[in-house]
Design a protein around this motif. Structure first.
Motif, PDB file in Angstrom:
ATOM      1  N   LYS A 891       0.834  -1.196   0.000  1.00 54.98           N
ATOM      2  CA  LYS A 891       0.000   0.000   0.000  1.00 54.98           C
ATOM      3  C   LYS A 891       0.872   1.250   0.000  1.00 54.98           C
ATOM      4  CE  LYS A 891      -4.275  -1.786   1.901  1.00 54.98           C
ATOM      5  NZ  LYS A 891      -5.332  -1.590   2.897  1.00 54.98           N
ATOM      6  N   LYS A 892       0.251   2.370  -0.215  1.00 60.40           N
ATOM      7  CA  LYS A 892       1.001   3.617  -0.329  1.00 60.40           C
ATOM      8  C   LYS A 892       0.655   4.544   0.823  1.00 60.40           C
ATOM      9  CE  LYS A 892       2.375   6.973  -3.806  1.00 60.40           C
ATOM     10  NZ  LYS A 892       2.228   7.434  -5.180  1.00 60.40           N
ATOM     11  N   LEU A 893       1.669   5.294   1.245  1.00 59.31           N
ATOM     12  CA  LEU A 893       1.458   6.267   2.308  1.00 59.31           C
ATOM     13  C   LEU A 893       1.481   7.659   1.683  1.00 59.31           C
ATOM     14  CD1 LEU A 893       1.091   6.270   5.343  1.00 59.31           C
ATOM     15  CD2 LEU A 893       3.567   6.350   5.614  1.00 59.31           C
ATOM     16  N   ARG A 894       0.551   8.520   2.085  1.00 59.40           N
ATOM     17  CA  ARG A 894       0.442   9.818   1.422  1.00 59.40           C
ATOM     18  C   ARG A 894       0.616  10.956   2.423  1.00 59.40           C
ATOM     19  NH1 ARG A 894      -1.611   8.865  -3.683  1.00 59.40           N
ATOM     20  NH2 ARG A 894      -2.746   6.899  -3.900  1.00 59.40           N
ATOM     21  N   GLY A 895       1.360  11.976   1.989  1.00 56.69           N
ATOM     22  CA  GLY A 895       1.518  13.176   2.795  1.00 56.69           C
ATOM     23  C   GLY A 895       0.172  13.840   3.012  1.00 56.69           C
ATOM     24  N   GLY A 896      -0.020  14.379   4.192  1.00 58.48           N
ATOM     25  CA  GLY A 896      -1.282  15.053   4.494  1.00 58.48           C
ATOM     26  C   GLY A 896      -2.340  14.135   5.070  1.00 58.48           C
ATOM     27  N   SER A 897      -2.056  12.842   5.110  1.00 57.03           N
ATOM     28  CA  SER A 897      -3.056  11.908   5.656  1.00 57.03           C
ATOM     29  C   SER A 897      -3.369  12.271   7.109  1.00 57.03           C
ATOM     30  CB  SER A 897      -2.532  10.476   5.609  1.00 57.03           C
ATOM     31  OG  SER A 897      -2.379  10.057   4.271  1.00 57.03           O
ATOM     32  N   ILE A 898      -4.616  12.030   7.496  1.00 57.61           N
ATOM     33  CA  ILE A 898      -5.060  12.337   8.856  1.00 57.61           C
ATOM     34  C   ILE A 898      -4.858  11.092   9.724  1.00 57.61           C
ATOM     35  CG2 ILE A 898      -6.994  13.154  10.249  1.00 57.61           C
ATOM     36  CD1 ILE A 898      -8.210  14.243   7.637  1.00 57.61           C
ATOM     37  N   LEU A 899      -4.343  11.329  10.925  1.00 54.60           N
ATOM     38  CA  LEU A 899      -3.999  10.203  11.800  1.00 54.60           C
ATOM     39  C   LEU A 899      -5.074   9.983  12.868  1.00 54.60           C
ATOM     40  CD1 LEU A 899      -0.201  11.038  12.270  1.00 54.60           C
ATOM     41  CD2 LEU A 899      -1.252   9.474  10.613  1.00 54.60           C
ATOM     42  N   PHE A 900      -5.405   8.708  13.056  1.00 58.27           N
ATOM     43  CA  PHE A 900      -6.392   8.325  14.070  1.00 58.27           C
ATOM     44  C   PHE A 900      -5.825   7.183  14.910  1.00 58.27           C
ATOM     45  CE2 PHE A 900      -8.748  10.049  10.524  1.00 58.27           C
ATOM     46  CZ  PHE A 900      -9.711  10.850  11.115  1.00 58.27           C
ATOM     47  N   ILE A 914       0.173  13.533   8.713  1.00 58.54           N
ATOM     48  CA  ILE A 914       1.502  13.231   8.180  1.00 58.54           C
ATOM     49  C   ILE A 914       2.051  14.487   7.511  1.00 58.54           C
ATOM     50  CG2 ILE A 914       2.739  11.926   6.408  1.00 58.54           C
ATOM     51  CD1 ILE A 914       0.935   9.563   7.009  1.00 58.54           C
ATOM     52  N   THR A 915       3.254  14.894   7.915  1.00 57.15           N
ATOM     53  CA  THR A 915       3.850  16.100   7.321  1.00 57.15           C
ATOM     54  C   THR A 915       4.714  15.756   6.113  1.00 57.15           C
ATOM     55  OG1 THR A 915       5.649  15.884   8.919  1.00 57.15           O
ATOM     56  CG2 THR A 915       3.858  17.384   9.495  1.00 57.15           C
ATOM     57  N   SER A 916       5.470  14.668   6.208  1.00 64.41           N
ATOM     58  CA  SER A 916       6.418  14.318   5.140  1.00 64.41           C
ATOM     59  C   SER A 916       6.442  12.812   4.990  1.00 64.41           C
ATOM     60  CB  SER A 916       7.837  14.780   5.496  1.00 64.41           C
ATOM     61  OG  SER A 916       7.847  16.095   5.974  1.00 64.41           O
ATOM     62  N   VAL A 917       6.536  12.362   3.766  1.00 67.11           N
ATOM     63  CA  VAL A 917       6.521  10.913   3.549  1.00 67.11           C
ATOM     64  C   VAL A 917       7.524  10.548   2.458  1.00 67.11           C
ATOM     65  CG1 VAL A 917       4.608  11.026   1.876  1.00 67.11           C
ATOM     66  CG2 VAL A 917       4.992   8.936   3.164  1.00 67.11           C
ATOM     67  N   LEU A 929       7.192  11.320   8.582  1.00 64.98           N
ATOM     68  CA  LEU A 929       7.194  12.121   9.804  1.00 64.98           C
ATOM     69  C   LEU A 929       5.786  12.687   9.940  1.00 64.98           C
ATOM     70  CD1 LEU A 929      10.547  14.123   9.435  1.00 64.98           C
ATOM     71  CD2 LEU A 929      10.122  12.067  10.805  1.00 64.98           C
ATOM     72  N   GLY A 930       5.372  12.839  11.171  1.00 70.19           N
ATOM     73  CA  GLY A 930       4.035  13.373  11.375  1.00 70.19           C
ATOM     74  C   GLY A 930       3.915  14.022  12.735  1.00 70.19           C
ATOM     75  N   LEU A 931       2.826  14.686  12.931  1.00 71.58           N
ATOM     76  CA  LEU A 931       2.524  15.285  14.227  1.00 71.58           C
ATOM     77  C   LEU A 931       1.336  14.524  14.790  1.00 71.58           C
ATOM     78  CD1 LEU A 931       2.920  18.940  12.983  1.00 71.58           C
ATOM     79  CD2 LEU A 931       4.418  17.814  14.634  1.00 71.58           C
ATOM     80  N   TYR A 932       1.490  14.025  15.997  1.00 70.71           N
ATOM     81  CA  TYR A 932       0.449  13.168  16.564  1.00 70.71           C
ATOM     82  C   TYR A 932       0.209  13.563  18.014  1.00 70.71           C
ATOM     83  CZ  TYR A 932      -2.267   8.943  17.497  1.00 70.71           C
ATOM     84  OH  TYR A 932      -3.286   8.080  17.807  1.00 70.71           O
ATOM     85  N   GLN A 933      -1.034  13.544  18.389  1.00 67.08           N
ATOM     86  CA  GLN A 933      -1.418  13.940  19.743  1.00 67.08           C
ATOM     87  C   GLN A 933      -0.680  13.111  20.801  1.00 67.08           C
ATOM     88  OE1 GLN A 933      -5.499  13.009  21.299  1.00 67.08           O
ATOM     89  NE2 GLN A 933      -5.784  15.188  20.941  1.00 67.08           N
TER      90      GLN A 933
END
Lengths: 973, 175
Positions: A891-900, A914-917, A929-933
């Motif tokens: 599968k593919k990972l995409r920048g901007g994806s929302i994390l749950f 996700i900020t950078s992929v 890389l991403g920002l996560y609660q």
């Protein structure tokens, strides 16, 4: 039959130059000097348009820029007033808002329903039954109503913007404007005279007086001879702004396609923009053939057009008598309906001489005729029906206070003139002539001259100027008017605003329904909107509303005047900033090399950056992976010239940087670089980069590409406003220095090959070491820095020599397999290493969010230190930096994806993004890389990344953001 | 020796009636800065009279001095081989020769071209030989130096050099 005929002599047309043009696809003719309006009238076309809402037949009301009815699509440009459009060979004009033609318009069926189409009809009718009903109806309503249709094709006109300066700007070239320009011009001042028309002279052009024409020509001749005077025709002063700055739209010459928007900064401005005649409000006053009296006179004297045989003039003031007299002298049978009880004796005597019948205390009760005027029914003291070709009406004059009001100075109502006058002027601005309510020609000349003298005095000129000769005419007669505004009432076809189909009844309806303010009246009825912005309608409507409310016109006030004075195309505003010139392109000093060596560029802000090279692949996905492998296993060279670079010099430079960065710089040794992070004064991360100490008093700062300008401004602001006591100068070196990153396990070998005389050994140039050498006759700065996580160096030198240096490095290191790598690989390598960059430094994150909190000094003060400890910025559940690994191969990972979180419902903004992929060549999987609660408190947890645009969801694992070489062994190799 | 490359290598000179636009390369540009009056006096003693106000220039033995700030000068030297004069230690020196593309705009139409590019009064009575203006062209910083009656040098940021060149030459269309 209604209409005009062309006289064999007279006018300002050149009968020797016949011009052929098309109107609605049919050939039509006119003479040089004709407008589209005069040419159509001369060819018998009185009905030329259909109205906005009811599709009523309409003809030309005016002969000037105030025209509400006669709008055409000329070429591709809609809503061009025929009264301003000069005809030329090949001109193609089309009527608007009528199908198939204005003569036979199927949409005229709207007129049958007009009794229910009054003000507020749409608002009341189409708001239900559902909440979004209006959105459903709106397209249909807009299609049925409206003006012209904008073309979808590219604008063929070349639009330029230029800047002009002058001592005196004179707006308008009537008697006052010419006199003002003569006075200022004779004093040797730099004068610009801006005239809307294609000829200079203003009202003089329509006066039909040899003496005035002689005066006009003499004045223009003198002005043309003065080198300090610029005479602009076809120049509409569209807006007046602070500091006596105006925007002048200069229309193209006939048949030309080059227009200019000139921004003029004038030390003084003399407003001499004249006045506009207003219509009278009576039943069916919109029929083709009903025109302003001044327009009828203008068509006579400028275009040699007169009503075929009979004309009726209806007036409440003296000015219309000039039209009546001139028509009578041209052989037209004229009748005057005089709304006043007793016009003055000299007018009566002259009328008697010319055989003109005058009906005092009489107005127009109705107009007979459908597609064009046939008869006028007079009412009042005399009830008479008169056959006629043209009905010329005059409701008095409204000074053109539009421009003088742009600065926020409201106009004031003058009861004696029944008109608004300028409410005042900003410093260095003056008014003269009809604009000031001075309607006499001689008085206007005197006033124009006085305004010119006032401008001289304001500018401190003491030059004695020869007085302006007065035109050789008799004394002015006083302007007398009895205002008759019309009554807001039941008459459904008594139009106040021709362009927007607003009637006297609509004004009454607005009042009845509580829309009392003129601003509410405007929005409820659409009065004063459209392309003419109520030039002929506003005053009548305001007066009617004042009457209904029992207030004076002054108390009722006007709506707000805003630029532009006339419709302005978007193209005129855009100027040359279209297509290739939409924005400037910024090129690296290596740009030409990249272009010649198989690069694919990508826009990054204004920069054009090397994205990937064709040696590595044909697609970015293919190429960047190979380029990453090159760096991980061998050696690559990347262009990093776009980094911001700042020279920081002075005895206090170290102290300055120490206050700026969160970490210490005061003790940075000469020859060493340090990674630093700076905060905004609100405690949020502004930027990062490395700064090298070149000497005790000089540092070489680098910033991210994106923030280079902002950081430079920030530094200057701090030095000028906060710490002027620090002896530091900063200078941008972003353009002066170019740079390249030499990265990979073989980079030291490559560096040694490139600079054999320099000691670049591990000890000679240690990690974070900096060394200036001279190579090839220029300074080269070697810095052992790594963005990729590999052993790496940056090589900087003055931009002029970067290509030569780049080629040298590639050549000597060719045996090592060196090749260039692009932005995509550069950005991917840093993700594997876990370095934050622009996508993470988005002005919303704190040091702790990015995992950099530990590098901040505890003791020393630095910008943002206090505010970074605000409670909200220290909250444990803030979105913080994490590493992410894709758990689902294939599968593919995409920048901007929302994390749950795994148990979350996939809805809303989630717990981060996700900020950078990138694809990791080392880990053989997608990483990000991403920002996560809560950040790394969740390390090891499985979460979900959702990409709603493609309806994708994938499983991820939270890991350290440092995917490779956490110990830094490669960097320190 | 490393070969110097201009940012305007691909730019084609414009030669029209009353107007010529060419690259005017081969110069050395150095920024000199100081902190107080005594520093300025020391510099003056070495270089000669300094231009008094921002926007003014002065000819010195070392080259042309352009006052770009209250405590800042540009020293402009023609050719690439000129040597920097001996400067006092209190003077901060920043080489900027690579940072600018210099574009020569000359001819009777030059002022009209520039008026389409920058909000500066380019009238001959206002913008005289020897003066310069720090302004913007095509959204980028630019310094325009009047070097003759109808002759100007535009110093554009190197990385925007080609964009400014294209903007200038496009502005000449129709003049």
């Amino acid at each position: 039959m209604t209409g005009f005929r062309r006289l064999d002599t007279g006018g300002r047309i050149d009968r020797g130059k016949t011009i052929t043009f098309t109107y609605d696809g049919s050939r039509a003719f006119g003479f040089a000097g004709d407008t589209l309006a005069s040419a159509l009238l001369a060819s018998g076309r009185v009905l030329v348009a259909r109205s906005f809402k009811y599709h009523r037949p309409r003809g030309f009301l005016s002969a000037g820029p105030e025209e509400p009815n006669g709008l055409f699509t000329v070429g591709d440009e809609p809503n061009t007033p025929g009264t301003l459009c000069e005809i030329h060979e090949g001109l193609a004009a089309k009527s608007q808002n009528a199908w198939p033609s204005p003569d036979f318009d199927l949409m005229a069926i709207n007129g049958l329903a007009s009794p229910i189409f009054g003000a507020g009809f749409y608002y009341k009718t189409f708001m239900g039954p559902f909440r979004k009903s209006w959105m459903f109806y709106e397209p249909f309503i807009r299609k049925a109503a409206g003006l012209g249709i904008a073309s979808a094709s590219a604008d063929k006109t070349r639009h330029d913007v230029s800047h002009g300066f002058c001592d005196v700007l004179v707006v308008g070239s009537g008697p006052a404007g010419l006199a003002a320009a003569l006075t200022a011009g004779r004093a040797g001042l730099r004068v610009v005279l801006a005239e809307l028309d294609f000829e200079l002279g203003g009202s003089l052009l329509s006066a039909g007086s040899e003496a005035l024409e002689h005066w006009r020509k003499e004045a223009i001749s003198e002005l043309e001879a003065l080198k300090n005077v610029r005479l602009l025709t076809r120049a509409a002063v569209q807006g007046l702004y602070d500091g006596n700055q105006v925007v002048v739209q200069r229309r193209p010459e006939p048949g030309q396609s080059a227009a200019t928007l000139e921004i003029i900064r004038a030390r003084t401005i003399i407003h001499a923009g004249g006045a506009t005649e207003r219509p009278l409000v009576f039943q069916n006053n919109d029929r083709p053939g009903v025109m302003l009296a001044s327009a009828v006179r203008s068509y006579l004297h400028r275009h040699a057009l007169v009503p075929k045989s009979q004309a009726v003039v209806v007036t409440n003031n003296d000015s219309a008598y000039a039209t009546a007299f001139d028509l009578a002298e041209a052989g037209v049978a004229v009748t005057i309906a005089e709304l006043r009880a007793a016009p003055s004796g000299d007018l009566l005597a002259r009328a008697a001489q010319l055989g003109i019948a005058i009906f005092p205390n009489t107005g127009v009760a109705d107009v007979v005729g459908d597609k064009q005027l046939r008869q006028v029914k007079l009412g009042g003291r005399h009830s008479v029906t008169i056959d006629c070709d043209v009905l010329a009406m005059s409701g008095g004059w409204s000074p053109n206070v539009h421009l003088t009001s742009h600065g926020g100075i409201k106009p004031k109502f003058d009861e004696s003139l029944a008109a608004f006058l300028p409410g005042g002027f900003a410093a260095g601005q003056f008014g003269a002539g009809a604009l000031m309510g001075t309607f006499g020609l001689l008085a206007s000349v005197r006033e124009g001259e006085a305004a010119g003298q006032a401008a001289l005095a304001f500018l401190g000129s003491k030059k004695q100027v020869r007085p302006v000769d007065a035109p050789g005419i008799r004394e002015d007669r006083a302007y007398a008017i009895s205002p008759v505004w019309g009554t807001a009432g039941p008459k459904t076809k008594a139009f106040v605003d021709f362009q927007n189909d607003v009637t006297a009844k609509d004004v009454a309806t607005a009042h009845q329904e509580g829309y009392l303010s003129v601003e509410h009246l405007k929005r409820y009825t659409t009065l004063g909107m459209g392309t003419d912005q109520g030039k002929t309608s506003n005053i009548n409507a305001l007066a009617m509303m004042a009457d209904l409310r029992g207030l004076s016109v002054n108390e009722t006030g006007t709506t707000t005047f805003r630029p532009p004075y006339l419709p302005l195309t978007v193209g005129a505003i855009a100027g040359r900033s279209v297509g290739h010139h939409f924005r400037p392109t910024r090129r690296s000093p290596l740009h030409d090399w990249h272009a010649a060596h198989g690069v694919t560029f990508i826009e990054a802000g204004l920069w054009m950056r090397a994205w990937y090279y064709d040696w590595a692949g044909r697609t970015p996905e293919e190429a960047y992976v190979r380029e990453m492998e090159l760096v991980r296993k061998g050696v690559g060279l990347a262009d990093v010239s776009t980094l911001g670079k700042i020279d920081v010099q002075g005895p206090d430079a170290a102290e300055f940087l120490n206050r700026l960065y969160v970490n210490g710089f005061a003790k940075l040794p000469v020859g060493k670089a340090r990674y630093g992070v700076m905060l905004n004064d609100d405690g949020v991360v502004l930027d990062d980069g490395t700064t090298s100490r070149i000497s005790d008093t000089q540092f070489y700062m680098t910033t991210t590409t994106a923030q280079a300008g902002e950081v430079m401004s920030w530094l200057e602001y701090l030095l000028q406003c906060h710490w002027p006591e620090l002896k530091v100068h900063v200078a941008s070196l972003t353009d002066e220095w170019g740079g390249m990153a030499l990265s990979g396990p073989k980079s030291r070998e490559a560096l040694q090959l490139a600079f054999p005389e320099a000691d670049v050994s591990h000890d000679g140039l240690p990690y974070m070491g900096v060394k200036d050498i001279t190579f090839g006759g220029t300074t080269v700065r070697l810095m052992r820095l790594s963005f990729s996580g590999e052993l790496a160096y940056e090589i900087h030198c003055p931009a002029d020599f970067v290509i030569a240096l780049w080629e040298h490095v590639l050549k000597v290191a060719d045996p090592l397999g060196i090749k260039p790598y692009g932005l995509e690989a550069l950005a991917s390598l840093r993700i594997e290493k876990g370095h934050v960059a622009g996508l993470e430094l988005d002005h919303r994150n704190t040091l702790d969010d990015l995992g950099l909190g530990k590098m901040a000094a505890r003791e020393k003060p630095y910008i943002g230190k206090e505010l970074r400890f605000r409670e909200k910025l220290q909250a444990p559940d803030r979105w913080s930096l994490v590493g992410l690994e894709l758990m689902e191969p294939g599968k593919k990972l995409r920048g901007g994806s929302i994390l749950f979180a795994a148990a979350d419902e996939i809805k809303g903004h989630g717990r981060g993004y996700i900020t950078s992929v990138t694809w990791s060549t080392e880990l053989n999987k997608f990483i990000a890389l991403g920002l996560y609660q809560g950040g790394l408190k969740h390390e090891g947890e499985e979460i979900v990344a959702a990409f709603p645009l493609k309806n994708e969801q994938v499983k991820l694992k939270i890991v350290s953001p440092h995917f490779i070489d956490r110990e830094g062994a490669r960097l320190h190799a | 020796m490393l070969e110097a490359r201009s940012a305007l290598t691909t730019a084609r000179p414009l030669a029209g009636e009353g107007l010529a636009i060419n690259e005017a390369g081969d110069f050395l540009l150095t920024q000199l800065a100081w902190f107080d009056k005594s520093d300025e006096k020391t510099l003056k003693d070495l270089l000669g009279a300094l231009p008094a106000r921002v926007g003014q220039t002065a000819a010195a033995e070392a080259g042309t001095l352009l006052r770009t700030g209250p405590q800042q000068l540009w020293l402009l030297q023609e050719g690439r081989t000129a040597a920097l004069p001996l400067l006092p230690s209190s003077t901060l020196v920043t080489p900027l020769s690579s940072s600018r593309s210099r574009i020569a705009v000359a001819g009777p139409k030059a002022r009209d071209v520039l008026a389409r590019c920058a909000a500066i009064d380019f009238h001959a009575s206002a913008f005289k030989p020897g003066s310069f203006a720090m302004t913007g062209i095509h959204h980028t910083p630019a310094l325009i130096h009047c070097i003759g009656e109808d002759s100007f040098h535009v110093f554009a940021m190197r990385t925007f050099g080609l964009a400014v060149w294209e903007w200038l030459t496009d502005a000449a269309t129709g003049l």
